[in-house]
Design an enzyme around this catalytic site. Structure first.
Site, PDB file in Angstrom:
ATOM      1  N   GLU A 248      56.724 -43.570 -27.612  1.00 16.25           N
ATOM      2  CA  GLU A 248      56.052 -44.862 -27.443  1.00 16.25           C
ATOM      3  C   GLU A 248      55.171 -44.830 -26.189  1.00 16.25           C
ATOM      4  O   GLU A 248      55.582 -44.330 -25.146  1.00 16.25           O
ATOM      5  CB  GLU A 248      57.098 -45.962 -27.301  1.00 16.25           C
ATOM      6  CG  GLU A 248      56.527 -47.348 -27.032  1.00 16.25           C
ATOM      7  CD  GLU A 248      57.602 -48.375 -26.710  1.00 16.25           C
ATOM      8  OE1 GLU A 248      57.287 -49.569 -26.700  1.00 16.25           O
ATOM      9  OE2 GLU A 248      58.766 -47.978 -26.463  1.00 16.25           O
ATOM     10  N   LYS A 303      53.404 -53.355 -34.022  1.00 20.14           N
ATOM     11  CA  LYS A 303      54.807 -53.729 -33.937  1.00 20.14           C
ATOM     12  C   LYS A 303      55.072 -54.999 -34.734  1.00 20.14           C
ATOM     13  O   LYS A 303      54.277 -55.935 -34.727  1.00 20.14           O
ATOM     14  CB  LYS A 303      55.188 -53.955 -32.469  1.00 20.14           C
ATOM     15  CG  LYS A 303      56.438 -53.219 -32.053  1.00 20.14           C
ATOM     16  CD  LYS A 303      56.804 -53.458 -30.612  1.00 20.14           C
ATOM     17  CE  LYS A 303      58.189 -52.877 -30.356  1.00 20.14           C
ATOM     18  NZ  LYS A 303      58.672 -53.175 -29.010  1.00 20.14           N
ATOM     19  N   CYS A 355      60.556 -48.518 -30.783  1.00 21.38           N
ATOM     20  CA  CYS A 355      61.660 -48.848 -29.877  1.00 21.38           C
ATOM     21  C   CYS A 355      62.626 -49.873 -30.459  1.00 21.38           C
ATOM     22  O   CYS A 355      63.370 -49.566 -31.390  1.00 21.38           O
ATOM     23  CB  CYS A 355      61.103 -49.302 -28.530  1.00 21.38           C
ATOM     24  SG  CYS A 355      62.310 -49.186 -27.185  1.00 21.38           S
TER      25      CYS A 355
END
Length: 417
Positions: A248, A303, A355
């Site tokens: 990330e 995301k 994540c």
């Protein structure tokens, strides 16, 4: 029999202040043991089974004050590390405050059990707590206690365990043998099978970097980072990998604004598919994204699920503005995609997860076999956070029959099943 009756009547017995603290600490240690055993490489299924069952039994049968203290200590043992990230926002003084706050959050979370002395109601409440996520924070999953044990991780198995440890209390006055019969329910809660998990036929290189968070965004770190990225890509090409996965935000800037660098990486994608984290700025908005680059072209995966109090504030608008202005230098929350992103490389389809997303059920909805996840765990170094994250990924991977390919900065890289 005498020991069992003492356990059954424990919730009625007043304890001294010191005893309350000791019992509360013991429950929290039992409830957290599987994380710390995993952290130090001492995971044994028999121990995790014992500690998991013991912690649930003691939570249900403990005096009210002990339950409150246990909740507080559980919050500390599981989440003491969350405040570490505030150091990089210029408000490091908040670290101990955040740690104590999580203690009180879980004091209240488990404190609902202290509202009653009826054992069966406590069991029902504890099962209900397994569905709750305080402030959208879902990293305390009660079933996670059994992720590396002989007991399964599905809701029905948790319900069977709670019934098995609760019913003997109500049968103790009927027959001493009948009293133990509900314990047979634990046999039904054992982990006999999970949804099948496959592995892709593609050869995937998962890169783990070691960039300190305090150095990550500095100009002096950029060139060494880019050299590391290039070295890892070249090595993956030489070794015949189909895909190289980088962590990330491994490119610590808005990559869509650096046309020269983007063009250079796209040239490399003719030799190998590259999956890497970065940022994108478009239409005045910022996104934490994954770039999927292959054959000289790229796709953006935004995301879907943001980290509460890290990437967004799960509070009313006036509170969001105050917290962003006070603790996050006036930055607004990141924006999200409307749906999870799937991408295809050489005929194989992968679901993107960045994540925290990899520990959320939303990512696993629909037809998903493989997830490529990227993380930056340096926000919380050194701590148990990567270990807890890994355990949670196993939990969701096994529940959903998915294989996760995880690349992280600091710790946590690997194939998770």
């Amino acid at each position: 029999m005498s020991f069992m009756k003492k356990i059954f009547n424990f919730h009625k017995n007043p304890q001294s202040f010191i005893q309350n603290i000791l019992w509360g600490s013991l429950i929290a240690i039992f409830f957290s043991a599987f994380i710390y055993l995993e952290e130090y490489g001492y995971t044994f299924k028999i121990l995790n089974t014992f500690f998991g069952l013991a912690s649930l039994i003691l939570l249900i049968y403990s005096p009210k004050k002990v339950i409150l203290l246990a909740g507080f200590f559980i919050g500390l043992l599981w989440f003491y590390w969350i405040g570490y990230s505030f150091e990089y926002q210029g408000v490091g003084f908040m670290t101990p405050i955040i740690t104590i706050a999580f203690g009180f959050i879980y004091l209240l979370f488990f404190g609902v059990l202290a509202l009653t002395q009826k054992i069966y109601i406590r069991a029902i409440l504890l099962f209900g707590l397994s569905f709750l996520e305080p402030f959208d924070w879902n990293w305390l999953q009660i079933e996670l206690l059994f992720i590396e044990s002989y007991i399964g991780i599905f809701k029905y198995q948790l319900a069977l365990v709670l019934a098995a440890i609760t019913l003997p209390f109500y049968l103790q006055n009927f027959n001493k043998y009948l009293m133990y019969s509900p314990l047979l329910l634990i046999v039904l809660a054992l982990n006999y099978s999970s949804p099948p998990q496959e592995r892709t036929h593609l050869k995937i290189k998962l890169v783990q970097t070691s960039i300190k968070q305090e150095d990550k965004w500095l100009d002096k770190t950029l060139l060494p980072t880019l050299k590391t990225i290039r070295r890892e890509i070249d090595s993956a090409v030489k070794d015949g990998y189909d895909i190289v996965v980088l962590p990330e935000s491994v490119f610590p800037f808005f990559m869509n604004r650096n046309k020269i660098l983007l063009k250079g990486v796209l040239e490399l994608s003719h030799d190998i598919a590259i999956v890497a984290g970065s940022l994108i700025h478009e239409n005045g908005n910022s996104y934490n994204v994954t770039y999927i680059m292959q054959n000289g072209e790229y796709q953006i995966a935004k995301k879907l699920v943001l980290v509460p109090f890290g990437e967004y504030v799960p509070l009313p608008k006036f509170a969001q503005d105050f917290i962003n202005d006070t603790f996050f230098s006036g930055q607004s929350d990141f924006l999200t995609a409307d749906a999870p992103t799937d991408f295809t490389i050489k005929g194989e389809t992968f679901r993107n997860a960045i994540c925290y997303e990899a520990t959320c059920q939303e990512i696993y909805e629909g037809d998903v076999k493989f997830v490529i996840a990227t993380s930056n765990n340096a926000w919380f170094a050194p701590s148990i956070e990567p270990t807890l994250q890994n355990l949670l990924m196993r939990y969701y991977a096994r529940k959903n029959g998915v294989t996760i390919y995880h690349s992280a900065n600091y710790k946590g890289t690997g194939i998770i099943q």
